[in-house]
Write an enzyme that holds these catalytic residues in place. Structure first.
Site: not given
Ligand code: NAD
Ligand code: SER
Length: 310
Positions: A10, A13-14, A36, A38, A142, A146
């Site tokens: 992944g 992503g962000q 990822d 793509r 979600y 978790k």
């Molecule tokens: P995001 O949605 O920005 O990125 C997720 C990535 O996963 C994307 O690039 C997507 O293409 C990829 N993805 C989706 N399905 C997939 C698959 N089947 N195989 C491979 N890749 C796949 O998410 P993020 O914000 O970068 O979060 C990453 C992790 O951190 C997650 O577990 C999320 O729950 C956790 N998290 C994020 C936040 C936040 O605020 N961003 C907060 C708490 C926890």
């Molecule tokens: N930023 C995340 C969400 O809102 C928290 O895990 O889903």
């Protein structure tokens, strides 16, 4: 350090896009393999591959091919999107984690990072300074994934000795990539709207206080946890991790210090119920004591940096 080989799922992503950059700066470009669904936005930044984490055989194949010493498993569906398609959210978040944990044991990966979230807490969790060990009754798919994931991480550590480490991230704020569909995403969209339109309509109420963190802090803390000696880590489910807590109204006030004409109004939608079930602030004393965590950005410093960069 140079001997590490790190595979990230992944990674587009962000979090992944900024974590990959930090890891490449530290270990060298060729030591980090981003994966990822793509190709990445910057394919020349380092080795990358396509990996669908729902395909268990493909995970094993990539582990055999790249022989990573560490895996960061970031692929997931965030809270707001998962509420729109609950079974797909559960399938992605849960089954991919189980595949990564089992493949790591089977193929001898020494260290795994997986993020949990403040979403693992629920409506009867104490909301202020939420303790590390407390009631966890998530009401979103979600959060359910978790909470269950934290249990599985602890189980794989206890049963197989897998060195899996985890953080309960708060809402993460950043400007380099788009957020992936979370409830906390208003706190990113507001900056773009403030700078370019001087107006924002918030999908959360003015007084909705949530735990948040600026991305540079989140990346620094993640690497700090991964560097920490294993024997000092008391938590193998997931560590509470605090940055700064604020409301949409408080964030708007902070933005007005730089853009006085900025206006905000409020039209809460389905994400309000998700936010209402989450904590206001987090007690991260275990992270402070076990691996020396301390947040660097407060609301004003984060706001100044966001507005300077978006
Ligand atoms: P995001 O949605 O920005 O990125 C997720 C990535 O996963 C994307 O690039 C997507 O293409 C990829 N993805 C989706 N399905 C997939 C698959 N089947 N195989 C491979 N890749 C796949 O998410 P993020 O914000 O970068 O979060 C990453 C992790 O951190 C997650 O577990 C999320 O729950 C956790 N998290 C994020 C936040 C936040 O605020 N961003 C907060 C708490 C926890
Ligand atoms: N930023 C995340 C969400 O809102 C928290 O895990 O889903």
């Amino acid at each position: 350090m140079g001997a590490e080989r790190i595979l990230i799922t992944g990674a587009n992503g962000q979090i992944g896009s900024e974590l990959a950059e930090a890891l490449r700066n530290r270990y060298g470009q060729d030591h980090i393999i981003t994966t990822d669904l793509r190709a990445p936005a910057h394919p020349d930044a380092g080795p990358w591959d396509i990996l669908d984490v729902l395909n268990r055989k493909a995970i094993e194949e990539k582990f055999r091919r790249y022989r990573p010493t560490q895996v960061y498993h970031l692929a997931a569906m965030l809270s707001a999107v998962a509420e729109q398609k609950p079974l797909a959210g559960w399938n992605l978040n849960m089954n991919s984690l189980l595949s990564i944990l089992q493949a790591s044991v089977d193929l001898g990966i020494s260290k795994v990072f997986w993020p949990s979230s403040i979403g693992a807490f629920g409506p009867t969790t104490p909301k202020d300074q939420t303790p590390q060990i407390t009631i966890m009754d998530p009401t979103t798919v979600y959060g359910i994934s978790k909470k269950a994931g934290e249990g599985w991480c602890q189980y794989y550590f206890g049963k197989y000795g897998l060195d899996v480490r985890s953080i309960r991230y708060p809402g993460l704020i950043s400007y380099k990539t788009k957020p992936g569909g979370g409830t906390t995403d208003y706190a990113i969209a507001i900056f773009h709207a403030a700078k370019y339109e001087q107006h924002y309509t918030s999908f959360l109420r003015a007084d909705t206080e949530l735990p948040m963190m600026y991305m540079p802090d989140a990346i620094r803390g993640t690497l700090q946890l991964m560097d920490a000696p294993a024997e000092g880590l008391r938590i193998r489910s997931s560590y509470n991790f605090a940055g700064v807590s604020f409301t949409p109204a408080g964030l708007a006030d902070a933005i007005r210090k730089f853009i006085p004409e900025f206006r905000i109004d409020y039209k809460p939608d389905f994400r309000q119920a998700i936010a209402d079930s989450w904590p206001h602030s987090i007690d991260d004393s275990f992270a402070r004591e076990d691996w020396g965590w301390q947040a660097g950005y407060d609301l004003d410093r984060m706001t100044a940096d966001m507005l300077a960069h978006i």
